[in-house]
Design a protein around this motif. Structure first.
Motif, PDB file in Angstrom:
ATOM      1  N   TYR A 293       9.143  54.459  49.287  1.00 30.40           N
ATOM      2  CA  TYR A 293       9.378  55.894  49.334  1.00 30.40           C
ATOM      3  C   TYR A 293      10.545  56.226  50.270  1.00 30.40           C
ATOM      4  N   PHE A 296      13.842  55.227  48.683  1.00 32.96           N
ATOM      5  CA  PHE A 296      14.222  56.155  47.622  1.00 32.96           C
ATOM      6  C   PHE A 296      14.813  57.437  48.204  1.00 32.96           C
ATOM      7  N   ILE A 300      18.676  58.957  47.684  1.00 35.37           N
ATOM      8  CA  ILE A 300      18.990  60.336  47.271  1.00 35.37           C
ATOM      9  C   ILE A 300      20.014  60.958  48.222  1.00 35.37           C
ATOM     10  N   LEU A 322      21.127  55.411  42.244  1.00 30.60           N
ATOM     11  CA  LEU A 322      20.005  56.357  42.144  1.00 30.60           C
ATOM     12  C   LEU A 322      19.265  56.193  40.816  1.00 30.60           C
ATOM     13  N   ALA A 323      20.001  56.048  39.723  1.00 27.07           N
ATOM     14  CA  ALA A 323      19.362  55.935  38.410  1.00 27.07           C
ATOM     15  C   ALA A 323      18.486  54.698  38.318  1.00 27.07           C
ATOM     16  N   VAL A 326      15.263  55.011  40.415  1.00 27.96           N
ATOM     17  CA  VAL A 326      14.196  55.760  39.727  1.00 27.96           C
ATOM     18  C   VAL A 326      13.448  54.835  38.772  1.00 27.96           C
ATOM     19  N   MET A 329      11.318  52.264  40.660  1.00 24.53           N
ATOM     20  CA  MET A 329      10.091  52.823  41.220  1.00 24.53           C
ATOM     21  C   MET A 329       9.030  52.990  40.137  1.00 24.53           C
ATOM     22  N   VAL A 330       9.446  53.446  38.965  1.00 20.77           N
ATOM     23  CA  VAL A 330       8.485  53.616  37.861  1.00 20.77           C
ATOM     24  C   VAL A 330       7.908  52.259  37.466  1.00 20.77           C
TER      25      VAL A 330
END
Length: 376
Positions: A293, A296, A300, A322-323, A326, A329-330
């Motif tokens: 977290y 991430f 950002i 950044l892309a 994401v 993380m998923v």
């Protein structure tokens, strides 16, 4: 005597040839050849990381109980050879406490995984050695690069030694797997080598003069953010290795909570307390989640700062980080919720490879921005 023309002394015929500057004079070596060689090494290291991950996920890492850098390249060729290897494996704790009764065919399955992992390491070493010597003999290495390329080989040799140091931790006592902190060291060094190769490939893709020119327009603040991103991803990789080392990704399958709470139960139950950071599956997975977290959030902020860059390629490099973050993380969340099946686990590890390479590229773009038109 014939009369001389008024402008004869400055005519094109008598004008001396233009001389290059210091940068042009230093342009020696074959950057394209070095770049191709580095790309081959890069691809091999990526495959090596994947094979290493699968070796861990299949519990194959302890199937070969000795380190024989040369003779170990030859696998068992007879039934007697296989029996000797199996007998050596049956003497270690993993067999006695976990795999007692394993058949020869089951042993051969895990043996081939570990043998392939070690063999690939030998191939990488051979590709580095032949390539380096060939470039050195043909004087294709640009000035200032010999030491850096030699260091790659030294790190590769160190990686082999650390690999055996890791395996040795699981051959005695009551260990069923290798020590997680040694696994983290082994994986961490692989990511260091990969990141260095990525940086070198980016640098070799442009002439030295172009890099010197681009460095005048570097963004020092974005360079710092790029350093933070690379370091943050690297730290997350190390923590992920601790998770993999004790199978901590399979203990708590709910998200965003852990067993119904923000922190897992018994988070500090081991004594002394620091053992929980390495051996408590709930604590290790919790740290991996929280650090993810934080990373991430940092990504950002770095992307938001990069939006003010005057260079399109630099902005795009940070947006790519950044892309992929994401997506990573998923994948990580899904991996935990499905109790870390090997397919998702190896995909998550590959995502880390992509992410750290993109972070390296973002920092490179901040230090050496790509030229662009005035309209851009």
């Amino acid at each position: 005597m014939a009369k001389r023309a008024i402008f004869e002394d400055v005519s094109e015929a008598r004008r001396p040839a233009a001389q290059g500057g210091v940068i042009d004079a230093a342009r020696r070596g074959n950057r394209a050849a070095v770049r191709i060689w580095l790309w081959v090494l890069f691809a091999l290291v990526v495959v090596m990381i994947a094979v290493g991950g699968l070796t861990r996920l299949t519990d194959s890492g302890l199937s070969i109980t000795e380190w024989a850098p040369l003779s170990g390249a030859i696998p068992p060729l007879s039934e007697a050879d296989w029996q000797a290897e199996f007998d050596a494996y049956r003497a270690i704790p993993e067999y006695q406490l976990q795999n007692r009764g394993m058949s020869m065919s089951e042993f051969q399955f895990i043996y081939w995984w570990e043998w392939g992992h070690r063999q690939l390491g030998r191939v990488i070493g051979l590709v580095w050695a032949l390539g380096f010597l060939g470039l050195l003999v043909t004087k294709s290495i640009p000035p200032g690069w010999t030491g850096r390329l030699l260091a790659l080989g030294a790190l590769g040799g160190l990686q082999g030694a650390i690999g055996w140091w890791m395996v040795a931790s699981g051959l005695t006592g009551t260990m069923l797997d290798v020590a997680s902190y040694r696994l983290a060291t082994h994986l961490g060094l692989a990511f260091v080598i990969l990141s260095l190769i990525a940086w070198y490939v980016l640098s070799m893709s442009r002439p030295e003069g172009a890099l010197l020119q681009a460095r005048r327009d570097r963004d020092a603040t974005l360079m710092s953010w790029g350093t933070v991103l690379v370091a943050g991803v690297f730290l997350q990789v190390l923590i992920g290795a601790l998770v993999a080392g004790i199978d901590a990704g399979r203990g708590y399958t709910d998200w965003p909570l852990m067993a119904g709470g923000f922190t897992p139960p018994g988070m500090w139950e081991l004594s002394p307390w620091w053992r929980n950071l390495f051996e408590n599956d709930g604590t290790v997975q919790f740290i991996h989640r929280v650090s993810g977290y934080v990373l991430f959030a940092v990504i950002i902020v770095a992307w938001w700062r990069a939006r003010r860059s005057a260079y399109v390629a630099t902005r795009g490099a940070f947006l790519a980080v950044l892309a992929v973050a994401v997506l990573q993380m998923v994948i990580g969340i899904v991996t935990v919720m499905y109790s870390a099946p090997w397919q998702l686990a190896i995909l998550h590890q590959f995502g880390a490879v992509v992410l750290i390479c993109l972070a390296v590229r973002a920092r490179h773009r901040a230090k050496y921005p790509l030229p662009q038109s005035v309209r851009a």
